[in-house]
Design a protein around this motif. Sequence first.
Motif, mmCIF file in Angstrom:
data_model
loop_
_atom_site.group_PDB
_atom_site.id
_atom_site.type_symbol
_atom_site.label_atom_id
_atom_site.label_comp_id
_atom_site.label_asym_id
_atom_site.label_seq_id
_atom_site.Cartn_x
_atom_site.Cartn_y
_atom_site.Cartn_z
ATOM 1 N N ASN A 1 0.813 -1.226 0.000
ATOM 2 C CA ASN A 1 0.000 0.000 0.000
ATOM 3 C C ASN A 1 0.850 1.280 0.000
ATOM 4 N N LYS A 2 2.075 1.165 -0.459
ATOM 5 C CA LYS A 2 2.962 2.330 -0.398
ATOM 6 C C LYS A 2 3.912 2.365 -1.587
ATOM 7 N N PHE A 3 4.072 3.544 -2.176
ATOM 8 C CA PHE A 3 5.104 3.723 -3.190
ATOM 9 C C PHE A 3 5.720 5.114 -3.078
ATOM 10 N N GLU A 4 6.936 5.226 -3.593
ATOM 11 C CA GLU A 4 7.640 6.496 -3.634
ATOM 12 C C GLU A 4 7.710 6.964 -5.074
ATOM 13 N N PHE A 5 7.845 8.262 -5.283
ATOM 14 C CA PHE A 5 8.009 8.776 -6.645
ATOM 15 C C PHE A 5 9.095 9.835 -6.649
ATOM 16 N N ALA A 6 9.827 9.892 -7.740
ATOM 17 C CA ALA A 6 10.907 10.867 -7.852
ATOM 18 C C ALA A 6 11.214 11.121 -9.320
ATOM 19 N N ALA A 7 11.271 12.405 -9.685
ATOM 20 C CA ALA A 7 11.652 12.776 -11.048
ATOM 21 C C ALA A 7 13.144 12.529 -11.226
ATOM 22 N N LYS A 8 13.521 12.191 -12.431
ATOM 23 C CA LYS A 8 14.900 11.812 -12.699
ATOM 24 C C LYS A 8 15.868 12.985 -12.542
ATOM 25 N N ASN B 1 14.900 16.216 -11.204
ATOM 26 C CA ASN B 1 14.349 17.304 -10.412
ATOM 27 C C ASN B 1 14.125 16.833 -8.983
ATOM 28 N N ASP B 2 14.964 17.280 -8.082
ATOM 29 C CA ASP B 2 14.877 16.865 -6.691
ATOM 30 C C ASP B 2 13.604 17.382 -6.022
ATOM 31 N N TYR B 3 13.007 18.415 -6.607
ATOM 32 C CA TYR B 3 11.803 18.993 -6.039
ATOM 33 C C TYR B 3 10.620 18.036 -6.156
ATOM 34 N N THR B 4 10.572 17.289 -7.251
ATOM 35 C CA THR B 4 9.451 16.365 -7.473
ATOM 36 C C THR B 4 9.776 14.986 -6.919
ATOM 37 N N LYS B 5 9.514 14.814 -5.661
ATOM 38 C CA LYS B 5 9.657 13.498 -5.036
ATOM 39 C C LYS B 5 8.754 13.438 -3.814
ATOM 40 N N GLY B 6 8.406 12.250 -3.431
ATOM 41 C CA GLY B 6 7.525 12.086 -2.285
ATOM 42 C C GLY B 6 7.112 10.647 -2.098
ATOM 43 N N THR B 7 6.207 10.441 -1.168
ATOM 44 C CA THR B 7 5.697 9.120 -0.842
ATOM 45 C C THR B 7 4.177 9.180 -0.785
ATOM 46 N N ILE B 8 3.526 8.155 -1.308
ATOM 47 C CA ILE B 8 2.070 8.053 -1.216
ATOM 48 C C ILE B 8 1.709 6.736 -0.543
ATOM 49 N N VAL B 9 0.962 6.829 0.555
ATOM 50 C CA VAL B 9 0.462 5.645 1.258
ATOM 51 C C VAL B 9 -1.020 5.508 0.939
#
Length: 329
Positions: A191-198, A200-208
Amino acid sequence: MDARTGALGLKSMKKLICILFTLTVLVASTFADKSRFYKDGKVIDTMYVDSEDGLRVRDYPSLKSNRLCGLQHRLPVKVVAIGKEETIDGIMAPWVEILIPRYEWNAEEPEFGWVFGGYLAKEMPKTFAVPKTKDQLKFYIETHTAFRGTYKTGVDYNISFFVSNNSVGIGIIDEYGKDSDSGKITYVSANKFEFAAKHNDYTKGTIVLSNIMDNGFTGEISGYKGLNNGRPMSLTFTLEDTNTYCGFNSVALYFRDYYNQTNELYSNPYFSTQGFDFPHTEKELDEEEFVAELIKAGVSAKGTIYEQQYHDYWNSIMAEHQKKADEMK
């Protein structure tokens, strides 16, 4: 004939009738079960995995054989041949040879394997299964077109999150205009994944994810600086009916209506210049080549103008595989 002899004869007759009845029931149930895999005397072309825990593909019709890969609940599979019967988990059914889904091929040539037919269904199961593993969560995301969750603070500012094709797309509308970015998903748990732009350090996070349903979920987003300064915030994500692009290395290939979208894809400048990615290479296909690759991948062409072309390709292959399956029995 004395009374004792008569009694013995009657008892033997009852026993014979009981045996014959049992055999009749067994034969009838066996036929009824096996008939699920045929229509009008022909092997059903496409069936669906009916097991919330998934289904193992093996290199030979036996539980003792090697595992090749796993198939998730509700995945459509191309049936190639019907093999010997066996009783597994109290279910009597034949082993079924299938075309392994293209995203599992080691190269570009078709690969085949065996699954136990007791966990295949004629129609896609209606029961939705909440993901239990990170692989099942990945399957859930890939098989749906796109989920959208939007955070609004007013008319002039909102952030939209699009979850699709193993990436999170972010669209921002504020007083300065529009901006967008996307980040690739890394699956962490059921029920959890992380995301990150290749780049751009600004676009990253976690969604539960919580309250996961077939048509959407609740997602708690944290780590993305543009939303609540990176602190956790809950958004509702709903399913959007969009014809999202995917490649041959994705399970989404079997859940998209690409036969009927072919003209649209090739009249769209964006898609026509992208090519369609394969598991190990990337190449551009013209419209005819693309349809041929869909057929080769076992994507059902039922009800489309390509249905006869599909059967022309598969009929001889299925006949050859069925002959070999009959020799194994």
